[in-house]
Design a protein around this motif. Structure first.
Motif, short mmCIF file in Angstrom:
data_model
loop_
_atom_site.label_atom_id
_atom_site.label_comp_id
_atom_site.label_asym_id
_atom_site.label_seq_id
_atom_site.Cartn_x
_atom_site.Cartn_y
_atom_site.Cartn_z
N TYR A 138 70.90 -55.05 -32.54
CA TYR A 138 70.87 -55.66 -31.20
C TYR A 138 69.74 -56.69 -31.16
O TYR A 138 68.80 -56.62 -31.96
CB TYR A 138 70.69 -54.62 -30.09
CG TYR A 138 69.36 -53.91 -30.10
CD1 TYR A 138 68.23 -54.48 -29.52
CD2 TYR A 138 69.23 -52.66 -30.69
CE1 TYR A 138 67.01 -53.85 -29.54
CE2 TYR A 138 68.00 -52.01 -30.72
CZ TYR A 138 66.90 -52.61 -30.14
OH TYR A 138 65.68 -51.99 -30.17
N SER A 139 69.85 -57.63 -30.23
CA SER A 139 68.86 -58.71 -30.13
C SER A 139 67.72 -58.32 -29.20
O SER A 139 67.81 -57.37 -28.42
CB SER A 139 69.53 -59.99 -29.62
OG SER A 139 69.95 -59.80 -28.27
N LEU A 140 66.66 -59.10 -29.26
CA LEU A 140 65.49 -58.84 -28.42
C LEU A 140 65.84 -58.97 -26.94
O LEU A 140 65.30 -58.23 -26.10
CB LEU A 140 64.37 -59.82 -28.79
CG LEU A 140 62.96 -59.45 -28.36
CD1 LEU A 140 62.52 -58.14 -28.97
CD2 LEU A 140 61.98 -60.57 -28.74
N SER A 141 66.75 -59.86 -26.60
CA SER A 141 67.13 -60.04 -25.19
C SER A 141 67.79 -58.78 -24.63
O SER A 141 67.64 -58.46 -23.45
CB SER A 141 68.06 -61.24 -25.03
OG SER A 141 69.26 -61.04 -25.76
N VAL A 142 68.53 -58.05 -25.47
CA VAL A 142 69.15 -56.79 -25.03
C VAL A 142 68.07 -55.76 -24.71
O VAL A 142 68.15 -55.04 -23.70
CB VAL A 142 70.10 -56.25 -26.12
CG1 VAL A 142 70.58 -54.85 -25.79
CG2 VAL A 142 71.29 -57.20 -26.29
N PHE A 143 67.05 -55.70 -25.54
CA PHE A 143 65.92 -54.79 -25.29
C PHE A 143 65.23 -55.15 -23.98
O PHE A 143 64.97 -54.26 -23.14
CB PHE A 143 64.94 -54.86 -26.46
CG PHE A 143 63.63 -54.17 -26.20
CD1 PHE A 143 63.52 -52.80 -26.29
CD2 PHE A 143 62.50 -54.92 -25.87
CE1 PHE A 143 62.31 -52.16 -26.05
CE2 PHE A 143 61.29 -54.29 -25.63
CZ PHE A 143 61.19 -52.91 -25.72
N GLU A 144 64.94 -56.42 -23.78
CA GLU A 144 64.23 -56.84 -22.57
C GLU A 144 65.04 -56.52 -21.32
O GLU A 144 64.49 -56.06 -20.31
CB GLU A 144 63.94 -58.34 -22.64
CG GLU A 144 62.90 -58.70 -23.69
CD GLU A 144 62.72 -60.19 -23.86
OE1 GLU A 144 63.41 -60.97 -23.15
OE2 GLU A 144 61.90 -60.60 -24.70
N ASP A 145 66.35 -56.74 -21.39
CA ASP A 145 67.22 -56.44 -20.25
C ASP A 145 67.19 -54.95 -19.93
O ASP A 145 67.12 -54.55 -18.76
CB ASP A 145 68.65 -56.89 -20.55
CG ASP A 145 69.61 -56.60 -19.41
OD1 ASP A 145 69.42 -57.18 -18.31
OD2 ASP A 145 70.52 -55.77 -19.58
N ALA A 146 67.22 -54.12 -20.96
CA ALA A 146 67.19 -52.67 -20.75
C ALA A 146 65.88 -52.24 -20.09
O ALA A 146 65.88 -51.41 -19.16
CB ALA A 146 67.38 -51.93 -22.07
N VAL A 147 64.77 -52.80 -20.54
CA VAL A 147 63.47 -52.47 -19.94
C VAL A 147 63.46 -52.84 -18.46
O VAL A 147 63.07 -52.04 -17.60
CB VAL A 147 62.32 -53.17 -20.68
CG1 VAL A 147 60.99 -52.99 -19.93
CG2 VAL A 147 62.18 -52.63 -22.10
N HIS A 148 63.93 -54.06 -18.13
CA HIS A 148 63.92 -54.51 -16.74
C HIS A 148 64.81 -53.62 -15.86
O HIS A 148 64.42 -53.24 -14.76
CB HIS A 148 64.40 -55.96 -16.65
CG HIS A 148 63.48 -56.94 -17.32
ND1 HIS A 148 62.10 -56.83 -17.28
CD2 HIS A 148 63.74 -58.06 -18.05
CE1 HIS A 148 61.56 -57.83 -17.94
NE2 HIS A 148 62.52 -58.58 -18.43
N ARG A 149 65.97 -53.25 -16.36
CA ARG A 149 66.89 -52.42 -15.58
C ARG A 149 66.35 -51.01 -15.38
O ARG A 149 66.47 -50.43 -14.30
CB ARG A 149 68.27 -52.39 -16.26
CG ARG A 149 68.98 -53.73 -16.20
CD ARG A 149 70.16 -53.79 -17.16
NE ARG A 149 71.18 -52.83 -16.81
CZ ARG A 149 71.74 -51.98 -17.68
NH1 ARG A 149 71.36 -51.98 -18.96
NH2 ARG A 149 72.69 -51.16 -17.29
N LEU A 150 65.76 -50.45 -16.41
CA LEU A 150 65.17 -49.12 -16.27
C LEU A 150 64.02 -49.13 -15.27
O LEU A 150 63.89 -48.22 -14.44
CB LEU A 150 64.68 -48.62 -17.63
CG LEU A 150 65.77 -48.20 -18.62
CD1 LEU A 150 65.21 -48.10 -20.03
CD2 LEU A 150 66.40 -46.85 -18.20
N ARG A 151 63.20 -50.14 -15.34
CA ARG A 151 62.04 -50.19 -14.45
C ARG A 151 62.45 -50.42 -12.99
O ARG A 151 61.77 -49.96 -12.08
CB ARG A 151 61.06 -51.28 -14.91
CG ARG A 151 60.39 -50.97 -16.22
CD ARG A 151 59.66 -49.64 -16.19
NE ARG A 151 58.58 -49.66 -15.21
CZ ARG A 151 58.27 -48.66 -14.42
NH1 ARG A 151 58.96 -47.53 -14.44
NH2 ARG A 151 57.26 -48.76 -13.57
#
Length: 310
Positions: A166-179
């Motif tokens: 997976y790409s870094l943007s997928v990780f960032e999106d997951a962090v934002h949604r969880l928070r």
């Protein structure tokens, strides 16, 4: 030096005692799931360092119910020390990679146990669809939910080498949604990945400082039997950290880390029957003692170099 109780870093033990007024211990559980990087949805074989147990070699037997796994874990801990409060940690493979009814039953059984204070689940950032997020947000209203994301590195070229999928943007999106749901995020980072130098590892720490994360686990790269990484290492050996190098690297990471980020792990010990290299890593207590000694020798602590240029 700055201290969090007796340690020069914001340890999980310090954080849990502040929150719950007592020591809290993890129970490693197994939800019986697999990984999209193994079953073909994303790829086959998993990340090149991942063993057949999906990083859950120390987790409980998935043939047991969650309640039975918890009881088994409590019995093991009771032989060593008196414990009253626990974290239900779903560790093996990808622990949101299942239909919501299955996850609801699994996680609800865990948090229904009065001695469980926190639900923690290790997963991939590409395995958090909206219905799973809704479930996690709902459970987070009952007891705290922590989601552990295996980033390993911010560098896309390394991510491709290790077959992260997976790409870094997928990780960032997951962090934002969880928070946005109020769920705490803990990020796994591996130090010593093939091809990465000291600056790149520190860049991953600086990158995470800019994100709304609450915890971090620092791992030493283990080369384990049966992994694709082991095949590469046997065919063409590449450098792995010495103990002294890893100790200095860990301290360098921690002194750059924001002080509010809780350090859940500074090292780890791979299963001795699978470990190929580095063999010194099995002496976990010695590694931790050396890390603490290095903090004293350098007169440093978590966050001392936060925000400084590399």
């Amino acid at each position: 030096m700055k201290f969090w109780n007796d340690k020069p870093y914001h340890s999980l033990d310090y954080e849990l005692k502040n929150r719950f007024g007592e020591k809290v211990y993890r129970l490693a559980l197994n939800g019986g799931m697999t990984c999209p990087n193994r079953d073909g949805r994303v790829g086959y074989g998993g990340c090149i360092f991942c063993s057949g147990g999906g990083s859950g070699e120390f987790a409980a037997d998935p043939a047991l119910s969650v309640r039975e796994q918890i009881e088994e874990g409590k019995k093991r801990l009771a032989k060593k020390r008196p414990v009253q409060t626990y974290i239900a940690y779903f560790q093996a493979f990808t622990n949101t990679y299942a239909p919501v009814p299955y996850l609801r039953a699994l996680f609800t059984e865990a948090i229904s146990c009065p001695e469980i204070a926190v639900l923690s689940a290790a997963t991939r950032p590409d395995c958090l669809p909206d219905d799973v997020m809704d479930l996690l947000a709902e459970l987070n209203q009952v007891k705290p939910v922590w989601i552990e994301l295996g980033l390993q590195t911010m560098h896309e070229d390394t991510a491709k080498r290790i077959r992260r999928g997976y790409s870094l943007s997928v990780f960032e999106d997951a962090v934002h949604r969880l928070r946005r749901t109020g769920i705490e995020v803990i990020v796994h980072v591996i130090l010593g990945l093939p091809g990465e130098d000291v600056s790149q590892m520190l860049e991953t720490i600086d990158y995470l400082n800019r994100l709304d994360i609450q915890g971090i686990k620092l791992h030493l790269l283990h080369i384990l039997k049966g992994t694709d990484l082991a095949e590469q290492y046997i065919q063409k050996p590449f450098p792995v950290f010495t103990m002294d190098e890893y100790v200095k690297m860990t301290v360098a990471c921690v002194e750059r880390l924001r002080q509010d980020i809780v350090i859940h792990r500074l090292t780890g010990d791979g299963p001795k029957d699978l470990l190929i290299a580095p063999l010194w890593s099995s002496a976990k207590r010695q590694v931790l003692n050396n890390i603490h000694r290095e903090f004293r020798l350098q007169d440093t602590w978590q966050g001392k170099k936060y925000g400084q240029d590399l």
